[in-house]
Design an enzyme around this catalytic site. Structure first.
Site, PDB file in Angstrom:
ATOM      1  N   PRO A  93       0.789  -1.186   0.034  1.00  0.00           N
ATOM      2  CA  PRO A  93       0.079  -0.084  -0.057  1.00  0.00           C
ATOM      3  C   PRO A  93       0.918   1.199   0.019  1.00  0.00           C
ATOM      4  O   PRO A  93       1.823   1.435   0.505  1.00  0.00           O
ATOM      5  CB  PRO A  93      -0.933  -0.171   1.317  1.00  0.00           C
ATOM      6  N   GLU A  94       0.542   2.315  -0.986  1.00  0.00           N
ATOM      7  CA  GLU A  94       1.263   3.420  -1.011  1.00  0.00           C
ATOM      8  C   GLU A  94       0.424   4.377  -0.404  1.00  0.00           C
ATOM      9  O   GLU A  94      -0.763   4.392   0.075  1.00  0.00           O
ATOM     10  CB  GLU A  94       1.329   3.844  -2.435  1.00  0.00           C
ATOM     11  N   HIS A  98      -5.682 -15.233   8.397  1.00  0.00           N
ATOM     12  CA  HIS A  98      -4.809 -14.140   8.614  1.00  0.00           C
ATOM     13  C   HIS A  98      -5.483 -12.822   9.251  1.00  0.00           C
ATOM     14  O   HIS A  98      -4.960 -11.811   9.046  1.00  0.00           O
ATOM     15  CB  HIS A  98      -4.137 -13.642   7.354  1.00  0.00           C
ATOM     16  N   ARG A 108       1.358 -11.484   5.529  1.00  0.00           N
ATOM     17  CA  ARG A 108       3.045 -11.437   5.750  1.00  0.00           C
ATOM     18  C   ARG A 108       3.290 -10.928   6.993  1.00  0.00           C
ATOM     19  O   ARG A 108       4.616 -10.825   7.348  1.00  0.00           O
ATOM     20  CB  ARG A 108       3.810 -10.720   4.569  1.00  0.00           C
TER      21      ARG A 108
END
Ligand code: ZN
Length: 276
Positions: A2-3, A93, A112
């Protein structure tokens, strides 16, 4: 990853379900993400009111009553989805699940686990190790072309590398650095200190434009988040150079092809013909 525009889209998507609401309960399904969660995380969040949601760089800031801010970073693969309490199903997750007093569930999912959550005293946020070295926000009014020019002048690196330095400016990111440099006709390998004031002005203008356009694209997808999956923050972009290796350059009158090179381990996309 994500930016800034994705994080901003998540923030805007969360405002209607969290701002002014109470965190009734929080479930935590592991000890931490990149770092352990703060001590008594669940207990300290219980019953807190969320005053507002802000953002600093790529950190989401949930400013709570009683003087604390819940800091959330999505890391590499963090996702947030909004569901109704009655239909909520825990997914693989899902590491942290927040329950609001208005029967909404906000699930933080991160395959992750490079994300981060912390509770920081709001009054000391700017001195916190996560924040104290950060450069200006791209949309900060105090970041004038002259200020930006002076910052760039101090850097010996290439301009592309300088733009990724969060101490210089936050939130530009690898994709938007390539896009903004192409838009402003500045070659990514040029040294940062060689940019003129006019170059700096032009570049800052294009950084703001590419980020704004992406935020608008994200915003236009927000209504889709009323769907049951409720996922926030990932959307399709149209890029001019990023990921367009060997494609025709779309600058008017330019016959160049987009090139790809690796700079400091990151892909840079640019046009040799119109970026000087
Ligand atoms: Zn070109």
């Amino acid at each position: 990853m994500p930016e800034l525009p994705e994080v901003e889209t998540v923030r805007r998507g969360l405002i209607p379900v969290l701002e002014g609401k109470i965190l009734r309960e929080t479930e935590v399904y592991r000890d931490g993400l990149r770092y352990p969660f703060p001590p008594l995380f669940r207990e300290r969040l219980k019953g807190r009111k969320i005053l507002n949601l802000t953002r600093r760089a790529k950190y989401l800031l949930l400013n709570l009553d009683e003087g604390y801010t819940l800091v959330i970073h999505l890391g590499m693969s963090g996702r947030i989805r909004i569901e109704d309490t009655v239909s909520f199903m825990l997914q693989k997750h899902d590491h942290v699940v927040f329950y609001s007093n208005e029967n909404k569930v906000i699930a933080y999912n991160d395959a992750r686990r490079f994300g981060l959550m912390d509770l920081v005293q709001t009054a000391h946020l700017t001195d916190h190790p996560l924040f104290r070295h950060l450069g200006p926000e791209p949309f900060d009014d105090n970041l004038t072309p002259t200020v930006f020019y002076e910052l760039l002048k101090k850097r010996q690196h290439s301009i592309k590398i300088a733009l990724l330095d969060q101490k210089l400016i936050v939130g530009v990111g690898n994709i938007y650095a390539s896009e903004a440099l192409w838009g402003s006709g500045i070659h990514p390998f040029r040294s940062s200190h060689s940019l003129t004031l006019k170059d700096a002005e032009n570049l800052l203008d294009h950084i703001r434009k590419v980020l704004q356009r992406a935020i608008m694209a994200g915003g236009s997808t927000l209504k889709d988040h009323q769907q049951p999956d409720g996922k926030l923050g990932y959307f399709q972009h149209q890029f001019a150079v990023y990921g367009r290796h060997l494609a025709d350059c779309t600058t008017e009158g330019c016959a160049g092809k987009i090139k790809k090179e690796i700079q400091a381990g990151r892909s840079t996309f640019y046009c040799d013909a119109c970026q000087k």
